[in-house]
Design a protein around this motif. Structure first.
Motif, PDB file in Angstrom:
ATOM      1  N   GLY A   1       0.195   7.727  -5.977  1.00  0.00           N
ATOM      2  CA  GLY A   1      -0.968   8.435  -5.364  1.00  0.00           C
ATOM      3  C   GLY A   1      -1.986   7.097  -5.299  1.00  0.00           C
ATOM      4  N   ALA A   2      -3.247   7.384  -4.829  1.00  0.00           N
ATOM      5  CA  ALA A   2      -4.223   6.284  -4.676  1.00  0.00           C
ATOM      6  C   ALA A   2      -4.773   5.535  -5.882  1.00  0.00           C
ATOM      7  CB  ALA A   2      -5.458   6.998  -3.861  1.00  0.00           C
ATOM      8  N   ASP A   3      -4.771   6.283  -6.929  1.00  0.00           N
ATOM      9  CA  ASP A   3      -5.220   5.697  -8.235  1.00  0.00           C
ATOM     10  C   ASP A   3      -4.119   4.798  -8.772  1.00  0.00           C
ATOM     11  OD1 ASP A   3      -7.777   6.730  -7.672  1.00  0.00           O
ATOM     12  OD2 ASP A   3      -7.094   8.969  -8.416  1.00  0.00           O
TER      13      ASP A   3
ATOM     14  N   TYR B   1      -3.537  11.048   6.922  1.00  0.00           N
ATOM     15  CA  TYR B   1      -4.639  11.097   5.664  1.00  0.00           C
ATOM     16  C   TYR B   1      -4.144  11.883   4.673  1.00  0.00           C
ATOM     17  CZ  TYR B   1      -7.643  10.166   9.553  1.00  0.00           C
ATOM     18  OH  TYR B   1      -8.021   9.332  10.905  1.00  0.00           O
TER      19      TYR B   1
ATOM     20  N   ARG C   1      -1.651   1.897  -9.803  1.00  0.00           N
ATOM     21  CA  ARG C   1      -1.614   0.312  -9.429  1.00  0.00           C
ATOM     22  C   ARG C   1      -0.138  -0.308  -9.841  1.00  0.00           C
ATOM     23  NH1 ARG C   1      -4.853   1.413  -6.876  1.00  0.00           N
ATOM     24  NH2 ARG C   1      -7.109   0.811  -6.766  1.00  0.00           N
TER      25      ARG C   1
ATOM     26  N   HIS D   1       2.143  11.762  -3.498  1.00  0.00           N
ATOM     27  CA  HIS D   1       3.005  10.507  -3.496  1.00  0.00           C
ATOM     28  C   HIS D   1       4.507  11.146  -3.400  1.00  0.00           C
ATOM     29  CE1 HIS D   1       2.820  12.817  -7.307  1.00  0.00           C
ATOM     30  NE2 HIS D   1       4.061  12.430  -7.731  1.00  0.00           N
TER      31      HIS D   1
ATOM     32  N   ARG E   1       2.490   1.835  -3.416  1.00  0.00           N
ATOM     33  CA  ARG E   1       1.573   2.216  -4.593  1.00  0.00           C
ATOM     34  C   ARG E   1       1.254   3.763  -4.229  1.00  0.00           C
ATOM     35  NH1 ARG E   1      -3.583   0.740  -2.386  1.00  0.00           N
ATOM     36  NH2 ARG E   1      -2.904  -1.571  -2.857  1.00  0.00           N
ATOM     37  N   LEU E   2       0.980   4.206  -3.003  1.00  0.00           N
ATOM     38  CA  LEU E   2       0.871   5.577  -2.767  1.00  0.00           C
ATOM     39  C   LEU E   2       2.092   6.354  -3.298  1.00  0.00           C
ATOM     40  CD1 LEU E   2      -1.175   5.392   0.662  1.00  0.00           C
ATOM     41  CD2 LEU E   2      -2.120   5.670  -1.659  1.00  0.00           C
TER      42      LEU E   2
ATOM     43  N   ARG F   1      -5.592  12.054  -2.238  1.00  0.00           N
ATOM     44  CA  ARG F   1      -5.327  11.061  -3.146  1.00  0.00           C
ATOM     45  C   ARG F   1      -4.233  11.118  -4.037  1.00  0.00           C
ATOM     46  NH1 ARG F   1      -9.698   7.361  -3.762  1.00  0.00           N
ATOM     47  NH2 ARG F   1      -8.930   6.860  -5.807  1.00  0.00           N
ATOM     48  N   GLN F   2      -3.851  12.223  -4.356  1.00  0.00           N
ATOM     49  CA  GLN F   2      -2.897  12.370  -5.285  1.00  0.00           C
ATOM     50  C   GLN F   2      -1.653  12.609  -4.744  1.00  0.00           C
ATOM     51  OE1 GLN F   2      -5.134  14.550  -4.654  1.00  0.00           O
ATOM     52  NE2 GLN F   2      -4.567  16.657  -4.627  1.00  0.00           N
TER      53      GLN F   2
ATOM     54  N   THR G   1       0.893  -1.222   0.051  1.00  0.00           N
ATOM     55  CA  THR G   1      -0.063   0.164  -0.091  1.00  0.00           C
ATOM     56  C   THR G   1       0.754   1.364   0.054  1.00  0.00           C
ATOM     57  OG1 THR G   1      -1.703  -1.025   1.198  1.00  0.00           O
ATOM     58  CG2 THR G   1      -1.835   1.427   1.356  1.00  0.00           C
TER      59      THR G   1
END
Length: 419
Positions: free
Chosen positions: A57-59, A323, A61, A329, A52-53, A326-327, A49
């Motif tokens: 970022g969260a999107d 927290y 893979r 990284h 990936r981040l 999402r973006q 995890t």
């Protein structure tokens, strides 16, 4: 009449041929030509995890996330619930639970055969790649038998007597060289020279590794550093050290010349050394280096190969906290967050509060400048192994057996069935 009979016979022949083709392709078990096992202490959910981040970022893979089959793997040793590297690697290599510090040696002292030994007996090529020393426990469990993995000098000698290895690439020249040549050996032996004398081709640089044309008919040994290999972000352009992905690619290219196929074991060991000293960024970047090596294996071994990546054991208990957006990284995930709280924390290791006064304090290096950025809940000289199931992922023939909760010894049986 004669023409009709001929046409009828031809039709029957085509029908039988069609049924034969369907039988072979759908009912006869097809053995994979290439079998590749990746092993790393980075194969736990928290590390994947974070990687990936950090990368996108969260999107984003990872390549590993495209693998369709997943299982949680128990990895206890024969004597302890939490394994050390030798016991965990031996479980994967031989399918037997052994005691701490044992390399392919059973609880009763019996010698165990590894998956690479079985591959060699089956006529397949056998290869080993590691970013640690070739004599380190995680790698040596696949070719050596020893009751004490700590004696790396003794383990290194066993590489000379390991005819099952067609390719062996990694670091650790100090374990193979005598003290006058900068090594650790007190017996005066130069094992690298002995490897060459035994008929193996020895390479010491990335440039030499790239020249694979002469390695088609002889075993290849590559030793690219005195100790463990450099972290992936420290291998600069023009460096003499290959990356993990480079070694995986070259190993596949050499091993695939065997017409009966091959088995390749890849030990992505630098996650361990980073986690032991609570170096969160290198834990993440080495997990990403593992992911790039997995993508390389898929590309060069082909979709019909069996590729499995599995954790050996967990270490340090790294957690990515807070927290992030999402973006977010890269370095945005390191240091302290907007509230002044550490983004990365550890369960044990350096940079923690001192032990209780009643207990003798272990020897520990002075606090580093990053002490506030990556604190540990309990201070130890190096991070401890943790009780945690690791992850196994797989794709290719036979990987559908990776389901639910399994033991690491079942990975050996899965690979053995694919030979």
């Amino acid at each position: 009449m004669k023409l009709r009979n001929q046409l009828l016979a031809l039709g029957c022949l085509l029908v039988f041929a069609g049924f034969g083709f369907l039988y072979v392709t759908h009912w006869v078990v097809q053995k994979p030509f290439g079998i590749i096992l990746f092993v790393s202490d980075g194969m736990v959910a928290r590390h994947l995890t974070a990687a990936r981040l950090y990368e996108g970022g969260a999107d984003y893979r990872l390549a590993a996330e495209s693998f369709p089959n997943v299982a949680l793997i128990g990895n206890s040793a024969h004597d302890f619930a939490v394994p050390d590297a030798a016991a965990a690697a031996t479980g994967l290599a031989t399918g037997v639970k052994v005691n701490h510090r044992a390399l392919a040696t059973g609880p009763g002292g019996e010698t165990l055969r590894s998956i690479l030994g079985l591959a060699h007996s089956a006529g397949r090529g056998a290869g080993l790649v590691t970013t640690a020393s070739l004599a380190s426990p995680g790698a040596a469990a696949f070719y050596a038998n020893s009751p004490d993995a700590r004696d790396t000098a003794a383990t290194a000698t066993k590489l000379i007597g390991a005819p099952m290895l067609d390719v062996a690439l990694g670091g650790g020249a100090m374990d193979f060289l005598p003290k006058p040549k900068g090594g650790l050996r007190g017996d005066g032996r130069d094992l690298l020279a002995e490897l060459q004398a035994s008929g193996r081709e020895l390479v010491r640089t990335k440039a030499a590794l790239e020249d694979t044309a002469s390695y088609r008919s002889t075993a290849l040994v590559g030793v690219f550093s005195m100790g463990p290999m450099a972290f992936s972000d420290q291998i600069e352009s023009g460096s003499e050290q290959p990356s993990l992905a480079d070694m995986v690619r070259r190993a596949i290219e050499c091993l695939e010349t065997n017409r009966k196929g091959y088995v390749l074991v890849v030990d992505a060991a630098l996650v361990t050394s980073a986690a032991e000293r609570n170096d969160g960024e290198h834990v993440i970047t080495e997990t990403l280096a593992l992911d790039r090596a997995i993508a390389t294996a898929v590309r060069y071994a082909g979709e019909k190969s069996l590729i499995i990546a599995v954790g050996r054991h967990a270490i340090g208990g790294m957690s990515l906290n807070g927290y992030p957006l999402r973006q977010d990284h890269g370095v945005a995930l390191l240091g302290t967050n907007a509230s002044g709280e550490p983004a990365i924390t550890w369960s044990t290791g350096p940079n923690g509060p001192p032990p209780p006064a009643a207990a003798p304090a272990p020897a520990s290096p002075p606090p580093s400048p990053d002490a506030k950025n990556e604190p540990a809940a309990f201070q130890t000289p190096s991070a401890l192994n943790t009780a945690e199931d690791v992850i196994a992922i797989g794709k290719g023939p036979g990987s559908d057996k990776l389901r639910g909760f399994m033991e690491n010894t079942e990975i050996f049986r899965l690979l053995k069935d694919a030979l």
